[in-house]
Design a protein around this motif. Sequence first.
Motif, PDB file in Angstrom:
ATOM      1  N   ILE A 144       0.744  -1.330   0.077  1.00 52.11           N
ATOM      2  CA  ILE A 144       0.111  -0.032   0.108  1.00 52.11           C
ATOM      3  C   ILE A 144       0.801   1.230   0.023  1.00 52.11           C
ATOM      4  O   ILE A 144       1.701   1.502   0.897  1.00 52.11           O
ATOM      5  CB  ILE A 144      -0.933  -0.100   1.292  1.00 52.11           C
ATOM      6  CG1 ILE A 144      -1.845  -1.542   1.059  1.00 52.11           C
ATOM      7  CG2 ILE A 144      -1.840   1.246   1.351  1.00 52.11           C
ATOM      8  CD1 ILE A 144      -2.521  -1.526   2.668  1.00 52.11           C
ATOM      9  N   VAL A 145       0.751   2.042  -1.024  1.00 58.81           N
ATOM     10  CA  VAL A 145       1.728   3.211  -1.162  1.00 58.81           C
ATOM     11  C   VAL A 145       0.782   4.588  -0.627  1.00 58.81           C
ATOM     12  O   VAL A 145      -0.285   5.018  -1.459  1.00 58.81           O
ATOM     13  CB  VAL A 145       2.194   3.395  -2.555  1.00 58.81           C
ATOM     14  CG1 VAL A 145       3.185   4.790  -2.730  1.00 58.81           C
ATOM     15  CG2 VAL A 145       2.745   2.177  -3.066  1.00 58.81           C
ATOM     16  N   GLY A 146       1.307   5.132   0.570  1.00 58.00           N
ATOM     17  CA  GLY A 146       0.506   6.023   0.977  1.00 58.00           C
ATOM     18  C   GLY A 146      -0.340   5.840   2.245  1.00 58.00           C
ATOM     19  O   GLY A 146      -1.120   4.691   2.318  1.00 58.00           O
ATOM     20  N   GLY A 147       0.298   6.486   3.458  1.00 59.99           N
ATOM     21  CA  GLY A 147      -0.074   6.145   4.640  1.00 59.99           C
ATOM     22  C   GLY A 147      -1.308   7.222   5.302  1.00 59.99           C
ATOM     23  O   GLY A 147      -1.188   7.380   6.327  1.00 59.99           O
ATOM     24  N   GLY A 148      -2.106   7.655   4.314  1.00 59.03           N
ATOM     25  CA  GLY A 148      -3.179   8.672   4.726  1.00 59.03           C
ATOM     26  C   GLY A 148      -4.395   7.600   5.304  1.00 59.03           C
ATOM     27  O   GLY A 148      -4.351   6.640   5.313  1.00 59.03           O
ATOM     28  N   PRO A 149      -5.575   8.471   5.504  1.00 62.49           N
ATOM     29  CA  PRO A 149      -6.493   7.650   5.908  1.00 62.49           C
ATOM     30  C   PRO A 149      -7.090   6.508   5.050  1.00 62.49           C
ATOM     31  O   PRO A 149      -7.628   5.540   5.441  1.00 62.49           O
ATOM     32  CB  PRO A 149      -7.859   8.709   6.026  1.00 62.49           C
ATOM     33  CG  PRO A 149      -7.056  10.194   6.102  1.00 62.49           C
ATOM     34  CD  PRO A 149      -5.762   9.856   5.529  1.00 62.49           C
ATOM     35  N   GLY A 186       6.184  10.431   4.226  1.00 67.93           N
ATOM     36  CA  GLY A 186       6.453  11.250   5.421  1.00 67.93           C
ATOM     37  C   GLY A 186       6.098  10.665   6.531  1.00 67.93           C
ATOM     38  O   GLY A 186       6.405   9.345   7.134  1.00 67.93           O
ATOM     39  N   CYS A 187       5.048  11.458   7.593  1.00 70.04           N
ATOM     40  CA  CYS A 187       5.082  10.960   8.853  1.00 70.04           C
ATOM     41  C   CYS A 187       3.376  10.321   8.529  1.00 70.04           C
ATOM     42  O   CYS A 187       2.858  10.344   7.319  1.00 70.04           O
ATOM     43  CB  CYS A 187       4.676  12.200   9.868  1.00 70.04           C
ATOM     44  SG  CYS A 187       3.542  13.527   9.159  1.00 70.04           S
ATOM     45  N   LEU A 188       3.071   9.715   9.676  1.00 68.69           N
ATOM     46  CA  LEU A 188       1.328   9.217   9.381  1.00 68.69           C
ATOM     47  C   LEU A 188       0.628  10.222   9.083  1.00 68.69           C
ATOM     48  O   LEU A 188       0.734  11.317   9.611  1.00 68.69           O
ATOM     49  CB  LEU A 188       1.457   8.394  10.877  1.00 68.69           C
ATOM     50  CG  LEU A 188      -0.124   7.785  11.077  1.00 68.69           C
ATOM     51  CD1 LEU A 188       0.051   6.533  10.401  1.00 68.69           C
ATOM     52  CD2 LEU A 188      -0.372   7.585  12.592  1.00 68.69           C
ATOM     53  N   VAL A 189      -0.240   9.751   8.302  1.00 70.62           N
ATOM     54  CA  VAL A 189      -1.316  10.624   7.768  1.00 70.62           C
ATOM     55  C   VAL A 189      -0.664  12.030   7.301  1.00 70.62           C
ATOM     56  O   VAL A 189      -1.092  13.023   7.566  1.00 70.62           O
ATOM     57  CB  VAL A 189      -2.734  10.963   8.496  1.00 70.62           C
ATOM     58  CG1 VAL A 189      -3.623   9.668   8.572  1.00 70.62           C
ATOM     59  CG2 VAL A 189      -2.302  11.180   9.861  1.00 70.62           C
ATOM     60  N   ASN A 190       0.237  11.979   6.613  1.00 73.54           N
ATOM     61  CA  ASN A 190       1.295  13.049   6.254  1.00 73.54           C
ATOM     62  C   ASN A 190       0.519  14.209   5.643  1.00 73.54           C
ATOM     63  O   ASN A 190       0.711  15.410   5.987  1.00 73.54           O
ATOM     64  CB  ASN A 190       2.235  12.582   5.178  1.00 73.54           C
ATOM     65  CG  ASN A 190       3.392  13.538   4.899  1.00 73.54           C
ATOM     66  OD1 ASN A 190       4.222  14.074   5.937  1.00 73.54           O
ATOM     67  ND2 ASN A 190       3.789  13.907   3.780  1.00 73.54           N
ATOM     68  N   SER A 191      -0.486  13.998   4.853  1.00 74.03           N
ATOM     69  CA  SER A 191      -1.068  15.293   4.230  1.00 74.03           C
ATOM     70  C   SER A 191      -1.696  15.876   5.252  1.00 74.03           C
ATOM     71  O   SER A 191      -1.905  17.218   5.156  1.00 74.03           O
ATOM     72  CB  SER A 191      -2.004  14.757   3.065  1.00 74.03           C
ATOM     73  OG  SER A 191      -1.299  14.557   1.883  1.00 74.03           O
ATOM     74  N   LEU A 192      -2.692  15.145   5.953  1.00 78.31           N
ATOM     75  CA  LEU A 192      -3.458  15.848   7.142  1.00 78.31           C
ATOM     76  C   LEU A 192      -2.443  16.708   7.890  1.00 78.31           C
ATOM     77  O   LEU A 192      -2.922  17.817   8.367  1.00 78.31           O
ATOM     78  CB  LEU A 192      -4.321  14.669   7.860  1.00 78.31           C
ATOM     79  CG  LEU A 192      -5.301  14.163   7.320  1.00 78.31           C
ATOM     80  CD1 LEU A 192      -5.898  13.338   8.097  1.00 78.31           C
ATOM     81  CD2 LEU A 192      -6.186  14.885   6.300  1.00 78.31           C
ATOM     82  N   TYR A 193      -1.395  16.199   8.268  1.00 76.61           N
ATOM     83  CA  TYR A 193      -0.423  16.768   9.112  1.00 76.61           C
ATOM     84  C   TYR A 193       0.076  18.220   8.606  1.00 76.61           C
ATOM     85  O   TYR A 193       0.319  19.146   9.319  1.00 76.61           O
ATOM     86  CB  TYR A 193       1.000  15.726   9.391  1.00 76.61           C
ATOM     87  CG  TYR A 193       2.164  16.653  10.105  1.00 76.61           C
ATOM     88  CD1 TYR A 193       2.017  16.703  11.548  1.00 76.61           C
ATOM     89  CD2 TYR A 193       3.036  17.308   9.500  1.00 76.61           C
ATOM     90  CE1 TYR A 193       2.883  17.459  12.462  1.00 76.61           C
ATOM     91  CE2 TYR A 193       4.044  18.200  10.128  1.00 76.61           C
ATOM     92  CZ  TYR A 193       3.953  18.113  11.636  1.00 76.61           C
ATOM     93  OH  TYR A 193       4.697  18.617  12.389  1.00 76.61           O
ATOM     94  N   HIS A 194       0.280  18.198   7.147  1.00 70.96           N
ATOM     95  CA  HIS A 194       0.562  19.567   6.492  1.00 70.96           C
ATOM     96  C   HIS A 194      -0.593  20.347   6.383  1.00 70.96           C
ATOM     97  O   HIS A 194      -0.701  21.351   5.564  1.00 70.96           O
ATOM     98  CB  HIS A 194       1.131  19.128   5.148  1.00 70.96           C
ATOM     99  CG  HIS A 194       2.788  18.786   5.730  1.00 70.96           C
ATOM    100  ND1 HIS A 194       2.856  17.478   5.564  1.00 70.96           N
ATOM    101  CD2 HIS A 194       3.936  19.498   5.833  1.00 70.96           C
ATOM    102  CE1 HIS A 194       4.452  17.442   5.944  1.00 70.96           C
ATOM    103  NE2 HIS A 194       4.674  18.323   5.971  1.00 70.96           N
TER     104      HIS A 194
END
Length: 328
Positions: free
Chosen positions: A10-15, A37-45
Amino acid sequence: MQDNHYDIIIVGGGPIGLACALEASLNNLSYVILEKGCLVNSLYHYPQNMTFFSSSDRLEIGDIPFVTTLPKPKRSEALEYYRRIQQKFKLNIKLFEEVTAIDKHNDIFNTKTTKNIYTSKYVIIATGFYDIPMLLNIPGENLDKVKHYYQDPHYYANQKVIVVGASNSSIDAALETFRKGADVTLVIRGKEISPRVKYWVKPDIENRILAGEIRVFYNSSLSEISESHAHIQTQDGEVILENDFVLALTGYKPNFKFLKSAGINIANESPCQPEHDPDTMETNVDGLYLAGVVCGGLNTHLWFIENSRIHAQQILTDIKQKEENLLS
């Protein structure tokens, strides 16, 4: 190498990536999530004070309740919710490990990252669209004062700020920086604030504009940025404003180059949607799936967590059927 072989990569650790992992686990399939990036990277940013348009129940994955006392959850609550899910279910995830290439040989996918090489029978790409900003392509866009991401309004206190765009991110940034003491100017290509702006925010920005507290140029665009000024092309000619920062929040796009390198067909004309079966989410590459907002190409407003979380079930249903067919 055997230790790095899984049923599913699975590529991508978002929701949506986490939702796919939960479904894989329920179906007794081995998997690993690879997140650059970090866990749920997009939400973090996302902006630190962001409030979601969706209610908490629509952000839930795996039928796990997202409890909040607020009508709409905030970014910090979502980060905590998804972190608790990852920890509670011990979802197998490799953080700060970017996938650089995916190729397929003899029905096996080889997924190369910045740290390792993994093999799998199936791959799910759930990378979203938040990593590559849509550029203005004007002189001065490379200056440090130009930002394509916005997080904290305090940084812009007492500064002359131009915000480009008419969507939720732009309007939130304009209002928040204004309330921290910034002199805010909105530059909007169209004739109005986007009708997709959150319904409780739209009257606020319209009233601030009506009161003259936030300046706006409709049917306009930036043409040049310097260290001290910004040039705006308006219907009435060029306007040059003193300026400290430009927030060019004009949208983002998926990493089309990466998708194409994996063999996925993408139309050259807008909206450049990657080829996939909407029922199974499988691309033109057998065993390679898309999940989440990446499916929409440039139509980034089509898919959200609330309406794309079902992709996990669609994909795992198809994979499970493939596995059963192999055994029959």
